[in-house]
Design a protein around this motif. Structure first.
Motif, short mmCIF file in Angstrom:
data_model
loop_
_atom_site.label_atom_id
_atom_site.label_comp_id
_atom_site.label_asym_id
_atom_site.label_seq_id
_atom_site.Cartn_x
_atom_site.Cartn_y
_atom_site.Cartn_z
N ASN A 65 -15.86 11.27 39.78
CA ASN A 65 -15.54 12.16 38.68
C ASN A 65 -15.20 11.36 37.42
N LEU A 66 -14.42 10.29 37.58
CA LEU A 66 -14.05 9.46 36.43
C LEU A 66 -15.25 8.76 35.83
N ARG A 67 -16.20 8.36 36.67
CA ARG A 67 -17.42 7.71 36.16
C ARG A 67 -18.17 8.67 35.22
N LEU A 68 -18.30 9.92 35.64
CA LEU A 68 -18.96 10.91 34.80
C LEU A 68 -18.16 11.16 33.52
N ARG A 69 -16.87 11.27 33.63
CA ARG A 69 -16.03 11.51 32.46
C ARG A 69 -16.08 10.34 31.48
N LEU A 70 -16.17 9.11 31.98
CA LEU A 70 -16.32 7.95 31.09
C LEU A 70 -17.62 8.02 30.32
N ARG A 71 -18.70 8.39 30.99
CA ARG A 71 -19.99 8.51 30.29
C ARG A 71 -19.93 9.58 29.21
N LEU A 72 -19.31 10.71 29.54
CA LEU A 72 -19.19 11.78 28.55
C LEU A 72 -18.33 11.34 27.37
N THR A 73 -17.24 10.63 27.65
CA THR A 73 -16.37 10.15 26.57
C THR A 73 -17.11 9.17 25.68
N ARG A 74 -17.90 8.29 26.28
CA ARG A 74 -18.70 7.36 25.48
C ARG A 74 -19.67 8.13 24.58
N THR A 75 -20.32 9.15 25.12
CA THR A 75 -21.26 9.95 24.33
C THR A 75 -20.53 10.67 23.20
N MET A 76 -19.34 11.22 23.51
CA MET A 76 -18.55 11.89 22.47
C MET A 76 -18.19 10.92 21.35
N GLN A 77 -17.80 9.70 21.71
CA GLN A 77 -17.44 8.70 20.71
C GLN A 77 -18.65 8.32 19.86
N VAL A 78 -19.79 8.11 20.49
CA VAL A 78 -21.00 7.73 19.74
C VAL A 78 -21.38 8.83 18.77
N LEU A 79 -21.36 10.09 19.23
CA LEU A 79 -21.71 11.19 18.33
C LEU A 79 -20.70 11.32 17.19
N GLY A 80 -19.42 11.15 17.48
CA GLY A 80 -18.39 11.25 16.45
C GLY A 80 -18.50 10.14 15.41
N VAL A 81 -18.71 8.91 15.87
CA VAL A 81 -18.84 7.78 14.95
C VAL A 81 -20.11 7.93 14.11
N THR A 82 -21.19 8.38 14.72
CA THR A 82 -22.43 8.58 13.97
C THR A 82 -22.26 9.67 12.93
N SER A 83 -21.53 10.73 13.28
CA SER A 83 -21.24 11.80 12.33
C SER A 83 -20.46 11.26 11.13
N LEU A 84 -19.45 10.45 11.40
CA LEU A 84 -18.66 9.86 10.32
C LEU A 84 -19.53 8.94 9.45
N PHE A 85 -20.38 8.15 10.09
CA PHE A 85 -21.29 7.26 9.36
C PHE A 85 -22.21 8.07 8.44
N LEU A 86 -22.75 9.17 8.96
CA LEU A 86 -23.65 9.99 8.14
C LEU A 86 -22.92 10.69 7.01
N CYS A 87 -21.63 10.96 7.19
CA CYS A 87 -20.84 11.51 6.08
C CYS A 87 -20.75 10.49 4.94
N VAL A 88 -20.58 9.23 5.30
CA VAL A 88 -20.53 8.17 4.28
C VAL A 88 -21.90 8.03 3.62
N VAL A 89 -22.97 8.09 4.39
CA VAL A 89 -24.32 8.03 3.84
C VAL A 89 -24.53 9.22 2.89
N THR A 90 -24.05 10.39 3.28
CA THR A 90 -24.15 11.57 2.42
C THR A 90 -23.48 11.34 1.08
N MET A 91 -22.29 10.77 1.12
CA MET A 91 -21.58 10.50 -0.13
C MET A 91 -22.37 9.53 -1.01
N PHE A 92 -22.97 8.53 -0.40
CA PHE A 92 -23.77 7.58 -1.16
C PHE A 92 -24.99 8.28 -1.77
N LEU A 93 -25.64 9.13 -1.00
CA LEU A 93 -26.83 9.84 -1.51
C LEU A 93 -26.46 10.77 -2.66
N ILE A 94 -25.31 11.42 -2.57
CA ILE A 94 -24.85 12.26 -3.68
C ILE A 94 -24.58 11.38 -4.90
#
Length: 172
Positions: free
Chosen positions: A97-126
């Motif tokens: 169960n923990l192995r699956l939860r670790l994979r999900l947490t890693r995916t959540m972190q990657v999506l969150g960091v990418t979202s933050l990165f794209l917000c910065v890219v958005t600001m630059f494009l504006i």
């Protein structure tokens, strides 16, 4: 027609130019059309402040995800020692169960960091005047954040199942 199907807000022309000097200026109206002296404000406009609103939210979410990850790491170390000393189906199920939860947490972190990165890219494009492209990039950032939050809900459900395994074992 650009902007078709979007909510349109019409503001009196005088309200845009001299609202401070004329408090009696008419209030904005909402609807499909407006009288001639009105200017249309489109919901398509994206300013530098819009993506910055996500910074604090995404930062707090990433902090919560990191705390989860650290908790899982400690729990895995403890369960490993317990499983080596006394192997059981319960500890094996918890480890899986923990192995699956670790994979999900890693995916959540990657999506969150990418979202933050794209917000910065958005600001630059504006900043450089690429308004249309910034809207698309910001939309993708929002979708990634939605995905991260959705996976977080799934991970919470799995965490509850893990606690149920533990409680079921205690009842025996």
């Amino acid at each position: 027609m650009p902007g078709a199907g979007l909510l349109r807000i019409f503001v009196p022309t005088t309200a845009l130019t001299d609202r401070k000097s004329r408090p009696e200026a008419a209030a904005p109206t909402i609807g499909p059309s407006a009288p001639a002296p009105y200017n249309e404000l489109s919901m398509e406009e994206l300013t530098l402040t819009t993506p910055t609103l996500l910074f604090s939210a995404v930062s707090l979410i990433l902090l919560a995800y990191t705390n989860r990850f650290l908790s899982y790491a400690q729990l895995i170390r403890t369960l490993k020692e317990l499983h080596v000393q006394n192997p059981s189906k319960v500890t094996r199920a918890q480890i899986d169960n923990l192995r699956l939860r670790l994979r999900l947490t890693r995916t959540m972190q990657v999506l969150g960091v990418t979202s933050l990165f794209l917000c910065v890219v958005t600001m630059f494009l504006i900043y450089i005047g690429l308004q249309a492209l910034s809207g698309w990039v910001f939309g993708i950032a929002l979708l990634l954040l939605i995905g991260s939050l959705g996976i977080s809900i799934l991970e919470i459900q799995i965490s509850v199942r893990a606690l149920e395994i533990h409680l079921h074992d205690m009842e025996r």
